[in-house]
Design an enzyme around this catalytic site. Sequence first.
Site, PDB file in Angstrom:
ATOM      1  N   GLY A  28      11.282  -7.897 -10.634  1.00  0.00           N
ATOM      2  CA  GLY A  28      12.318  -6.902 -10.895  1.00  0.00           C
ATOM      3  C   GLY A  28      12.330  -6.325 -12.297  1.00  0.00           C
ATOM      4  O   GLY A  28      13.353  -5.788 -12.731  1.00  0.00           O
ATOM      5  N   LYS A  81       8.495  -7.143  12.578  1.00  0.00           N
ATOM      6  CA  LYS A  81       8.483  -5.965  11.716  1.00  0.00           C
ATOM      7  C   LYS A  81       9.456  -4.887  12.201  1.00  0.00           C
ATOM      8  O   LYS A  81      10.247  -4.358  11.413  1.00  0.00           O
ATOM      9  CB  LYS A  81       7.057  -5.407  11.655  1.00  0.00           C
ATOM     10  CG  LYS A  81       6.892  -4.291  10.668  1.00  0.00           C
ATOM     11  CD  LYS A  81       5.429  -3.901  10.502  1.00  0.00           C
ATOM     12  CE  LYS A  81       5.340  -2.739   9.535  1.00  0.00           C
ATOM     13  NZ  LYS A  81       3.971  -2.317   9.280  1.00  0.00           N
ATOM     14  N   MET A 106       6.861  -5.086  -1.783  1.00  0.00           N
ATOM     15  CA  MET A 106       5.484  -5.444  -1.433  1.00  0.00           C
ATOM     16  C   MET A 106       5.153  -5.231   0.045  1.00  0.00           C
ATOM     17  O   MET A 106       4.262  -5.880   0.568  1.00  0.00           O
ATOM     18  CB  MET A 106       5.216  -6.901  -1.827  1.00  0.00           C
ATOM     19  CG  MET A 106       5.425  -7.175  -3.315  1.00  0.00           C
ATOM     20  SD  MET A 106       4.495  -6.057  -4.390  1.00  0.00           S
ATOM     21  CE  MET A 106       2.869  -6.802  -4.268  1.00  0.00           C
ATOM     22  N   ASN A 123       7.627   5.370  -5.381  1.00  0.00           N
ATOM     23  CA  ASN A 123       7.038   4.050  -5.636  1.00  0.00           C
ATOM     24  C   ASN A 123       6.320   4.088  -6.978  1.00  0.00           C
ATOM     25  O   ASN A 123       5.903   5.154  -7.433  1.00  0.00           O
ATOM     26  CB  ASN A 123       6.019   3.726  -4.528  1.00  0.00           C
ATOM     27  CG  ASN A 123       5.355   2.368  -4.709  1.00  0.00           C
ATOM     28  OD1 ASN A 123       6.031   1.367  -4.983  1.00  0.00           O
ATOM     29  ND2 ASN A 123       4.039   2.319  -4.572  1.00  0.00           N
ATOM     30  N   HIS A 125       3.026   2.267  -8.954  1.00  0.00           N
ATOM     31  CA  HIS A 125       1.820   1.467  -8.696  1.00  0.00           C
ATOM     32  C   HIS A 125       1.055   1.291 -10.012  1.00  0.00           C
ATOM     33  O   HIS A 125       0.895   2.252 -10.771  1.00  0.00           O
ATOM     34  CB  HIS A 125       0.936   2.182  -7.670  1.00  0.00           C
ATOM     35  CG  HIS A 125      -0.287   1.403  -7.330  1.00  0.00           C
ATOM     36  ND1 HIS A 125      -0.239   0.266  -6.543  1.00  0.00           N
ATOM     37  CD2 HIS A 125      -1.575   1.549  -7.712  1.00  0.00           C
ATOM     38  CE1 HIS A 125      -1.461  -0.243  -6.446  1.00  0.00           C
ATOM     39  NE2 HIS A 125      -2.296   0.518  -7.139  1.00  0.00           N
TER      40      HIS A 125
HETATM   41  C1  GRF Z   1       4.629  -3.573 -10.819  1.00  0.00           C
HETATM   42  O1  GRF Z   1       3.400  -3.773 -11.461  1.00  0.00           O
HETATM   43  C2  GRF Z   1       4.591  -2.364  -9.943  1.00  0.00           C
HETATM   44  O2  GRF Z   1       3.772  -1.357 -10.438  1.00  0.00           O
HETATM   45  C3  GRF Z   1       4.028  -2.904  -8.653  1.00  0.00           C
HETATM   46  O3  GRF Z   1       4.589  -4.178  -8.519  1.00  0.00           O
HETATM   47  C4  GRF Z   1       4.918  -4.678  -9.805  1.00  0.00           C
HETATM   48  C5  GRF Z   1       6.368  -5.027  -9.771  1.00  0.00           C
HETATM   49  O4  GRF Z   1       6.807  -5.655 -10.939  1.00  0.00           O
HETATM   50  N1  GRF Z   1       4.322  -2.032  -7.552  1.00  0.00           N
HETATM   51  P1  GRF Z   1       8.353  -5.850 -11.191  1.00  0.00           P
HETATM   52  O5  GRF Z   1       8.888  -6.620  -9.972  1.00  0.00           O
HETATM   53  O6  GRF Z   1       8.981  -4.510 -11.302  1.00  0.00           O
HETATM   54  O7  GRF Z   1       8.460  -6.673 -12.432  1.00  0.00           O
END
Ligand code: GRF
Length: 221
Positions: A28, A81, A106, A123, A125
């Site tokens: 988070g 799901k 995730m 999102n 990434h």
């Molecule tokens: C981050 O690196 C984000 O880019 C990816 O998952 C990770 C999440 O980290 N999608 P956090 O939970 O926000 O610390």
Amino acid sequence: MSAGMSGEAASRKSSKVPRLVVMASGRGSNLQAIIDAIEAGRLTAEIVLVLSDRPDAQALERARRHGIPAEAIDYRQVGDKAAYYQMVQERLDEIQPDLIVLAGYMRILPPDFVQRYPWRIVNIHPSLLPAFPGLNAQRKALAYGVKVAGCTVHFVDEGMDSGPIIAQAAVPVYEDDTEESLAARILAEEHRLFPEAIAQVLAGKFTVQGRRVILNPPQER
Ligand code: GRF
């Protein structure tokens, strides 16, 4: 900043502050960056719910610490799901958020879910997409030998990390980098970029032409 807020801004704040649902599965830290940006007045938005697929997600704790409603719909407990996404969708229908923010969520959202919220799911990434989609993007970048890595904020479409790109930030890759050191350098940029990109989307001044997100007026840089 709030002390000097004009009447107009104050009434806007009470009536039309964009409402976000943040979906997160883990640590988070990006959620935290969004919370910090809101609290610092850099992002005008309200997080109305943090929703996790995991009851043990640290993101839920972070939200609660800031008085933000936080709930888990436990994917593993639901075990199916379609049933899981039905529950998530019902919760979101009740809330009617302006934007759904995936911050370390995730799971891949099913197509019918995505289609319900056109250009309303974003999102982040940890790679310069389209390079290295999916898990362990920082490890893949290092192994590939790229000299520049980074992060991408994009709209979510039916694919994996494949939607139109809203914003990107680059960082150098150093010879002595480990996966951890590179991930930390990228993460610092994620925390800066994500709230900025969310603000741009919430401002509504963009069009999507094919794969291109045209920010209008263009990003000032
Ligand atoms: C981050 O690196 C984000 O880019 C990816 O998952 C990770 C999440 O980290 N999608 P956090 O939970 O926000 O610390």
